[in-house]
Design an enzyme around this catalytic site. Structure first.
Site, PDB file in Angstrom:
ATOM      1  N   SER B  21     -12.268   6.998   1.704  1.00  0.00           N
ATOM      2  CA  SER B  21     -12.106   8.324   0.733  1.00  0.00           C
ATOM      3  C   SER B  21     -11.334   7.966  -0.281  1.00  0.00           C
ATOM      4  CB  SER B  21     -11.826   9.618   0.876  1.00  0.00           C
ATOM      5  OG  SER B  21     -12.189  10.107   0.563  1.00  0.00           O
ATOM      6  N   GLY B  46     -11.512  13.289  -1.432  1.00  0.00           N
ATOM      7  CA  GLY B  46     -11.454  14.650  -0.586  1.00  0.00           C
ATOM      8  C   GLY B  46     -11.685  14.862  -1.505  1.00  0.00           C
ATOM      9  N   ASN B  69       0.883   5.946  -3.226  1.00  0.00           N
ATOM     10  CA  ASN B  69      -0.299   7.124  -4.200  1.00  0.00           C
ATOM     11  C   ASN B  69      -0.084   8.167  -3.601  1.00  0.00           C
ATOM     12  OD1 ASN B  69      -2.293   8.985  -3.290  1.00  0.00           O
ATOM     13  ND2 ASN B  69      -2.460   6.888  -1.798  1.00  0.00           N
ATOM     14  N   ALA B  70       0.046   9.332  -4.733  1.00  0.00           N
ATOM     15  CA  ALA B  70       0.277   9.848  -4.709  1.00  0.00           C
ATOM     16  C   ALA B  70      -0.232  11.106  -5.117  1.00  0.00           C
ATOM     17  CB  ALA B  70       2.100  10.580  -4.873  1.00  0.00           C
ATOM     18  N   CYS B 130      -3.823  14.056   5.037  1.00  0.00           N
ATOM     19  CA  CYS B 130      -3.661  14.005   3.838  1.00  0.00           C
ATOM     20  C   CYS B 130      -2.252  13.869   4.105  1.00  0.00           C
ATOM     21  CB  CYS B 130      -4.051  14.526   2.325  1.00  0.00           C
ATOM     22  SG  CYS B 130      -3.318  14.058   0.875  1.00  0.00           S
ATOM     23  N   GLY B 217      -3.410  -0.513   1.405  1.00  0.00           N
ATOM     24  CA  GLY B 217      -3.336  -2.621   1.027  1.00  0.00           C
ATOM     25  C   GLY B 217      -2.972  -3.658   2.555  1.00  0.00           C
ATOM     26  N   GLY B 265     -10.896   0.146   1.329  1.00  0.00           N
ATOM     27  CA  GLY B 265     -10.486   1.095   0.465  1.00  0.00           C
ATOM     28  C   GLY B 265      -9.578   0.503  -0.673  1.00  0.00           C
TER      29      GLY B 265
END
Lengths: 261, 303
Positions: B21, B46, B69-70, B130, B217, B265
């Site tokens: 996701s 999400g 990521n944010a 998350c 990653g 992902g």
């Protein structure tokens, strides 16, 4: 929507143009394959593996497509590990690209007055292909290109093929001294401005356009991971909320942006 | 050609390759690159009860062999999904699984109820992990009691396959996995991103607008693999493995460590065709190893 392709490309030429810039010319590895069409303002994502610090692809705007010779040109500035690695590529090296990505510049139905293509530094890159596309529609674009110094000026002969070229240098070593927004060309009637370059330059150009009620499109380059609208990292805040620069852009009409100008 | 079919409770997949996701949009974004029907399934991004703008830019920092990521669960809300995306998902034979996120139990439940009404969505993945939203999200997934509470509440309204996505940002992930299992989860998927940070030394500023973000990653693969193995030994429900899978060999390692299915992902960003390459690679491996079914290698680690 133009189909996105994952292509293996071979280096035809890699030419150092100045201390900062190099021009990478690529052709499909499979020489029977013609480069699919791309619109002006679109970009590619280049895979630069071999190093743990170049994990993601590098988004690079399309500088020019020579359909006659089946060549894709990329004008690149050496900034980080990825672009430095690309600058080291040798003729016959291969690399993988996703092509073409993003939206495109809006082309006017007819030319009424000046169409000004403002590029700053490596931001001059997409203006060459845009100029060619406009030239082929029978229009005469005016390129307004800003550089730090005469030693940074690149691709002058190419730009001259498709329109009038106006140069500014910050040190006055060539053309008019100062920034692009100081250039005398901007005193003439202008139908539309297209711009790409450092953000402060684009904001100054956008401010000028807004104050003078000139339609203006800018090309943004927010940091991105994917390049095709799924990672949601490269967002720009717009009048419609957060949108992806890679898939909703990179070209935005300044009316849609929330820049304080 | 080996039999690649696997089952996650009632959910039957043609092969064990799913997408993670938040890395695969709503699926159709990849239709230029691959035949979506060749995947076991795909996890749509999400989805929350209400529209979320997400966090301010910048949201991404490249790090050695990975990225932070944010994003902060930017999405247009569950109603948008039902009206605009669900009809597109329904065109593919590949199974769409909706990742349901929220910031309070009521929101998780309300969002799940709406998804439960969609015939062609056979499973949800409950995101209690998350790291990029201030309230909820990971907070639910870092304590066994709160994990149990939210899973139990969603279980009451969701009769189909319920997968719970776990956070690695805990001392013992198996404790959370057992809590989810006890509350009725049909499967657990792990790992979500690891909390990390990046700094620009020149400007002395953090690179992300939120200062911290989620690491994904290749860099996270050994941690993910370890956690999948530990969890596989600790619960009876199927485990879905993810975290740094970049190629077929990585995927096979997760299957050997006990994952019944895997999710790809961040690799989707680098090679948008990676998913089908992994399906082919698993198949080649099974042929080479003389296996008739992928189920023969699940948890097949030789100690």
């Amino acid at each position: 929507m133009i189909k996105k392709n994952v292509l293996d490309m071979i280096v035809i030429d890699n030419q150092e143009l100045s201390n900062n810039y190099f021009l990478l010319k690529l052709a499909p590895v499979d020489s029977s394959q013609s480069l699919p069409y791309a619109e002006a303002g679109q970009f590619v994502e280049i895979r630069v593996d071999k190093s743990p610090t170049t994990f993601l692809r590098r988004p690079i705007s399309i500088n020019f497509i020579d359909f006659d010779n089946n060549e894709l040109w990329l004008l690149i500035q050496k900034i980080g590990d990825g672009t430095k690695a690309l600058s080291q590529l040798k003729i016959s090296d291969t690399l993988n690209i996703i092509y073409p990505l993003g939206n495109s510049f809006g082309l006017p139905e007819a030319q009424k007055s000046k169409l000004v293509l403002v590029g700053g530094g490596v931001g001059v890159a997409p203006m060459l292909y845009l100029g060619k596309v406009l030239f082929e529609k029978g229009y005469t674009p005016d390129f307004l290109l800003g550089f730090r110094s005469s030693s940074d000026i690149v691709l002058m002969d190419e730009f001259k093929k498709y329109g009038n070229v106006h140069i500014t240098t910050e040190d006055g070593s060539f053309g008019e001294k100062g920034y692009v927004t100081n250039h005398s060309l901007l005193n003439e009637p202008i139908q539309k401005i297209f711009t790409c370059g450092p953000k402060p330059m684009m904001m100054a150009v956008a401010k000028y356009a807004k104050e003078n009620s000139i339609e203006c499109e800018v090309s943004l380059e927010n940091t991105m991971a994917c390049g095709f609208g799924v990672c949601l990292c490269c967002v720009e805040k717009t009048t419609e909320g957060h949108v992806c620069v890679c898939s909703d852009g990179p070209i935005f009409n300044i009316e849609k942006l929330t820049w304080q100008i | 050609m080996a039999d690649l079919r696997v089952e996650i409770n009632k959910l039957k997949l043609d092969n064990p390759v799913l997408t993670a996701s938040g890395t695969f949009g709503y699926g159709h974004e990849f239709s230029d690159y691959i035949d979506l029907n060749r995947l076991g399934g795909y996890l749509v991004k999400g989805t929350t009860l209400h529209h979320r703008e997400g966090n301010p830019y910048p949201r991404m920092a490249e790090t050695p062999s990975g990225m932070l990521n944010a994003v902060g669960l930017q999405n247009k809300g569950v109603d948008y999904f039902i009206e605009n995306i669900y009809p597109i998902c329904s065109q593919y034979s590949s199974k769409a699984i909706v990742n349901v996120s929220g910031s309070c139990i009521d929101d998780y439940v309300a969002c799940t109820e709406k998804i439960a009404a969609l015939d062609k969505i056979e499973a949800i993945e409950l995101n209690i992990s998350c790291p990029n939203v201030k309230q909820g999200g990971m907070a639910f997934g870092t304590c066994p009691k709160s994990a149990e509470d939210v899973v139990a509440a969603v279980r009451k309204v969701y009769p189909k396959t319920l997968i719970v996505k776990l956070s690695p940002n805990v001392t013992d992930i198996t404790e959370i996995a057992r809590a989810a299992e006890a509350a009725g989860a049909d499967s657990v998927s792990l790992i979500n991103t690891l909390l990390g940070m990046a700094v620009n030394a020149e400007t002395r500023k953090p690179i992300l607008s939120t200062v911290t973000g989620g690491l994904s990653g290749a860099a996270v693969k050994p941690i993910a693999l370890r956690m999948v193995w530990q969890t596989y030994k600790s619960v009876k429900i199927p485990v879905i493995g993810l975290g740094g899978i970049m190629n077929a060999t990585d995927a096979i390692e997760f299957l050997l460590a006990g994952a019944t299915a895997i999710q790809i992902g961040t690799a989707n960003f680098i090679d948008p065709q990676i998913t089908v390459k992994v399906v082919d690679g698993i198949n080649e491996y099974l042929d080479r190893q003389g296996c008739k079914s992928v189920n023969e290698i699940i948890g097949g680690l030789i100690l």
